[in-house]
Design an enzyme around this catalytic site. Structure first.
Site, PDB file in Angstrom:
ATOM      1  N   ALA A  62       0.827  -1.206   0.000  1.00 50.11           N
ATOM      2  CA  ALA A  62       0.000   0.000   0.000  1.00 50.11           C
ATOM      3  C   ALA A  62       0.862   1.257   0.000  1.00 50.11           C
ATOM      4  O   ALA A  62       1.929   1.309   0.614  1.00 50.11           O
ATOM      5  CB  ALA A  62      -0.920   0.006   1.219  1.00 50.11           C
ATOM      6  N   GLY A 105       1.290  -5.678   0.972  1.00 51.21           N
ATOM      7  CA  GLY A 105       0.232  -5.861  -0.020  1.00 51.21           C
ATOM      8  C   GLY A 105       0.727  -6.443  -1.319  1.00 51.21           C
ATOM      9  O   GLY A 105      -0.036  -7.069  -2.068  1.00 51.21           O
ATOM     10  N   GLU A 108       0.422 -10.035  -0.884  1.00 50.65           N
ATOM     11  CA  GLU A 108      -1.006 -10.392  -0.911  1.00 50.65           C
ATOM     12  C   GLU A 108      -1.547 -10.392  -2.340  1.00 50.65           C
ATOM     13  O   GLU A 108      -2.416 -11.207  -2.678  1.00 50.65           O
ATOM     14  CB  GLU A 108      -1.784  -9.440  -0.011  1.00 50.65           C
ATOM     15  CG  GLU A 108      -1.436  -9.645   1.454  1.00 50.65           C
ATOM     16  CD  GLU A 108      -2.119  -8.671   2.395  1.00 50.65           C
ATOM     17  OE1 GLU A 108      -2.810  -9.114   3.316  1.00 50.65           O
ATOM     18  OE2 GLU A 108      -1.945  -7.444   2.198  1.00 50.65           O
ATOM     19  N   GLU A 128       3.710  -6.226   8.108  1.00 48.94           N
ATOM     20  CA  GLU A 128       2.777  -5.306   8.775  1.00 48.94           C
ATOM     21  C   GLU A 128       2.929  -5.296  10.288  1.00 48.94           C
ATOM     22  O   GLU A 128       2.756  -4.249  10.945  1.00 48.94           O
ATOM     23  CB  GLU A 128       1.330  -5.667   8.400  1.00 48.94           C
ATOM     24  CG  GLU A 128       0.906  -5.242   6.995  1.00 48.94           C
ATOM     25  CD  GLU A 128       1.282  -6.248   5.931  1.00 48.94           C
ATOM     26  OE1 GLU A 128       0.808  -6.112   4.797  1.00 48.94           O
ATOM     27  OE2 GLU A 128       2.061  -7.190   6.235  1.00 48.94           O
TER      28      GLU A 128
END
Length: 255
Positions: A62, A105, A108, A128
């Protein structure tokens, strides 16, 4: 543009193109990936998608500047979730071509793909926890499905990444290659997948017809919808023998 789209015959290459921001996901990237998947799903001539990032990074996750600016919601789309892909329902396979780090991310997004090609420069991780955050876009439940549970648990609890070699050893990565070769190897894999899909089409339809006949003969009221590339079979240039199989089995050949 934040996301480039290029069709190459039966497959399409989707590239995150924000190298100045380490290909971090902002609103433009999320929307661009969703629109690219829309194109892949809607185009019957495209059988496979390839998702990559402009080197030297696949995706850093992100865009924290975007989040700090109050635009966190823009990093998700209604149908695709984070990055326009992590929650997206689709019918066609997508190959992740990873050169360089795929973190947070970025990992992910990789986990949302069906196959993974990675160069030796790739790393994967969900860091994270080091920022008191949670890998909420699928990392915590997809990762232990892809690699051994204890390895995934260590990654989640420590936030430390794993190398491409380790990821390949545990099955997260399908093909391991030299630096700068991930896209080329993914293209070769896509070409192979497209050929296999094309070759299997008749077999799949024939098997469906046989199974339908068995259900019908047993008195079970079963209707089968044959969905190939999300298209109406009648409108495609399928061999006559395929449509003949459908007609003989009295299978509805429409969506």
């Amino acid at each position: 543009m934040a996301v480039d789209f290029e069709q190459r015959g039966p497959f399409a290459v989707v590239k995150i193109n924000r190298p100045e921001a380490r290909n971090a996901v902002n609103g433009a990237v999320a929307q661009g990936i969703e629109e690219a998947i829309d194109k892949i799903e809607a185009d019957d001539s495209i059988w496979v998608g390839i998702l990559t990032g402009e080197p030297p990074v696949f995706c850093a996750g992100a865009d924290l500047k975007e989040i700090n600016s109050g635009n966190a919601a823009a990093l998700q789309t209604k149908r695709g979730g984070f990055g326009g892909i992590t929650q997206r329902e689709r019918s066609k396979p997508i190959i992740a071509a990873v050169d360089g780090p795929a973190l947070a991310g970025g990992t992910e997004i990789v986990l949302s793909c069906d196959l993974v090609v990675a160069s030796s420069t790739a790393t994967f991780g969900i860091p994270e926890v080091k920022r008191s955050l949670v890998a909420a876009a699928g990392g915590l439940f997809r990762l232990p499905r892809k690699i051994p549970f204890n390895v995934a648990m260590e990654m989640a609890l420590t936030g430390d990444p794993i190398s491409a070699e380790v990821a390949h050893h545990h099955g997260l990565v399908n093909r391991l290659c030299e630096p700068g070769q991930a896209l080329d190897v993914a293209v070769a894999l896509a070409e192979q997948d497209s050929a296999v899909i094309d070759a299997l089409t008749d077999w799949v339809l024939a098997r469906a017809a046989r199974d339908y006949c068995e259900f019908r003969d047993n008195g079970i009221e079963t209707r089968m919808a044959i969905n190939v590339s999300g298209a109406n079979l009648v409108s495609l240039d399928f061999p006559d023998r395929v449509q003949s199989i459908l007609r003989d089995a009295n299978i509805p050949h429409h969506l």
